[in-house]
Each structure stands twice: as structure tokens, then as C-alpha cells.
Design a protein around this motif. Structure first.
Motif, PDB file in Angstrom:
ATOM      1  N   LYS A  42      21.968 -62.481 -65.302  1.00 41.74           N
ATOM      2  CA  LYS A  42      21.688 -60.646 -65.161  1.00 41.74           C
ATOM      3  C   LYS A  42      20.098 -59.993 -64.667  1.00 41.74           C
ATOM      4  CE  LYS A  42      23.907 -56.577 -65.512  1.00 41.74           C
ATOM      5  NZ  LYS A  42      25.567 -56.338 -65.404  1.00 41.74           N
TER       6      LYS A  42
ATOM      7  N   ASP B  21      18.403 -57.091 -62.205  1.00 44.40           N
ATOM      8  CA  ASP B  21      17.881 -55.788 -61.313  1.00 44.40           C
ATOM      9  C   ASP B  21      18.410 -56.303 -59.283  1.00 44.40           C
ATOM     10  OD1 ASP B  21      17.428 -53.647 -60.331  1.00 44.40           O
ATOM     11  OD2 ASP B  21      16.076 -54.770 -59.089  1.00 44.40           O
ATOM     12  N   PRO B  22      19.327 -56.434 -58.805  1.00 46.98           N
ATOM     13  CA  PRO B  22      19.392 -56.734 -57.620  1.00 46.98           C
ATOM     14  C   PRO B  22      18.633 -56.763 -56.505  1.00 46.98           C
ATOM     15  CG  PRO B  22      21.324 -55.378 -58.670  1.00 46.98           C
ATOM     16  CD  PRO B  22      20.209 -55.073 -59.382  1.00 46.98           C
ATOM     17  N   ASP B  23      17.034 -56.569 -56.358  1.00 51.22           N
ATOM     18  CA  ASP B  23      16.731 -56.702 -55.434  1.00 51.22           C
ATOM     19  C   ASP B  23      15.808 -57.548 -55.832  1.00 51.22           C
ATOM     20  OD1 ASP B  23      17.291 -54.237 -53.736  1.00 51.22           O
ATOM     21  OD2 ASP B  23      16.608 -52.796 -55.211  1.00 51.22           O
TER      22      ASP B  23
ATOM     23  N   ASN C 269      29.048 -63.104 -60.182  1.00 52.96           N
ATOM     24  CA  ASN C 269      28.804 -61.887 -59.496  1.00 52.96           C
ATOM     25  C   ASN C 269      27.568 -61.851 -58.932  1.00 52.96           C
ATOM     26  OD1 ASN C 269      27.727 -59.892 -58.135  1.00 52.96           O
ATOM     27  ND2 ASN C 269      29.379 -58.150 -58.439  1.00 52.96           N
TER      28      ASN C 269
ATOM     29  N   ARG D  61      25.572 -60.513 -57.153  1.00 52.74           N
ATOM     30  CA  ARG D  61      24.585 -59.460 -56.229  1.00 52.74           C
ATOM     31  C   ARG D  61      23.937 -59.276 -57.996  1.00 52.74           C
ATOM     32  NH1 ARG D  61      22.293 -54.781 -53.854  1.00 52.74           N
ATOM     33  NH2 ARG D  61      23.152 -52.816 -55.122  1.00 52.74           N
ATOM     34  N   HIS D  62      24.325 -59.872 -58.757  1.00 52.91           N
ATOM     35  CA  HIS D  62      23.845 -58.705 -60.419  1.00 52.91           C
ATOM     36  C   HIS D  62      23.154 -60.322 -60.740  1.00 52.91           C
ATOM     37  CE1 HIS D  62      24.026 -54.656 -59.323  1.00 52.91           C
ATOM     38  NE2 HIS D  62      25.904 -54.732 -58.980  1.00 52.91           N
TER      39      HIS D  62
END
Length: 118
Positions: free
Chosen positions: A51, A53-55, A75, A77-78
Motif C-alpha cells: 500500500k 500514498d497515491p501521490d 487498486n 491508485r493505492h
């Protein structure tokens, strides 16, 4: 970092457990029932889904193309898929720790407090 080192590091975290919900070849590392790492420890090359942080995930993928990619079957993005042997051990450890911390941060307050006391 070798597979057994990755496994041992994932299990060092408070309340971390290893489970095999997808079959015996895929280790899923969880904290209080929530996944923070997933790896086929016998695979070559050794990869781990973590996992993120998206940025930060976007920046890591740009800084390490082909080595850190959007999470496979996750996912995008994550989650990132990280090729372990292609990165310094220190960075892999930081990414695993960040993943654990993100999952813990998403737990209910009572469970986070229980972890702090353990």
C-alpha cells in the motif's frame, strides 16, 4: 533482500500475521485483519505488493520505472508492486513500513490504541 528476509521483516510489526487466503504460494501479511503486503515468496523475481500514498506511488513509479509499478491485481491508485531485488534493502524496508503504517492509520481508533499498548 531475499524472500525469507522479507517475510521476517513483515512479521516484525506489531500484531502482524501471515495468512494464505489465495493458496499456499501467496503470503498475505495482515495487521488486525487488514492486508499491508502480499508476495509469492518463491517467485523469481521476488515482488511484493504494498500500500502507498497515491501521490508518493506516482513519484516512486517515475523514479524506478519497471521496478515499482502499479499494484498487480490491486487498486492501482493505492498499491504498488515492488521488485525487491532491484532496490536497496533500506528502501524496501521503508516501503513495507509505510504500507503497514498506512493500514494501521485506517484502523478504528480503538484498534490503533490496542496496537500501541501491545
Amino acid at each position: 533482500m531475499k524472500a525469507q528476509q522479507l517475510r521476517a521483516f513483515c512479521l516484525e510489526f506489531n500484531a502482524a500475521v501471515e495468512e494464505f487466503p489465495f493458496g499456499p504460494e501467496t503470503s498475505v501479511f495482515k495487521v488486525l485483519g487488514k492486508m499491508f503486503a502480499l508476495s509469492a515468496l518463491d517467485a523469481t523475481p521476488l515482488t511484493v505488493n504494498l500500500k502507498c500514498d497515491p501521490d508518493l506511488a506516482v513519484r516512486l513509479r517515475a523514479d524506478h520505472p519497471g521496478v515499482i509499478v502499479p499494484g498487480w491485481h490491486m487498486n492501482k491508485r493505492h498499491w504498488n508492486t515492488v521488485t525487491v531485488g532491484s532496490l536497496p534493502d533500506r528502501l524496501v524496508r521503508e516501503l513495507v513500513e509505510d504500507s503497514y503504517d498506512l493500514v494501521v492509520a485506517g484502523l478504528p481508533r480503538a484498534e490503533r490504541l490496542r496496537l500501541d499498548r501491545a
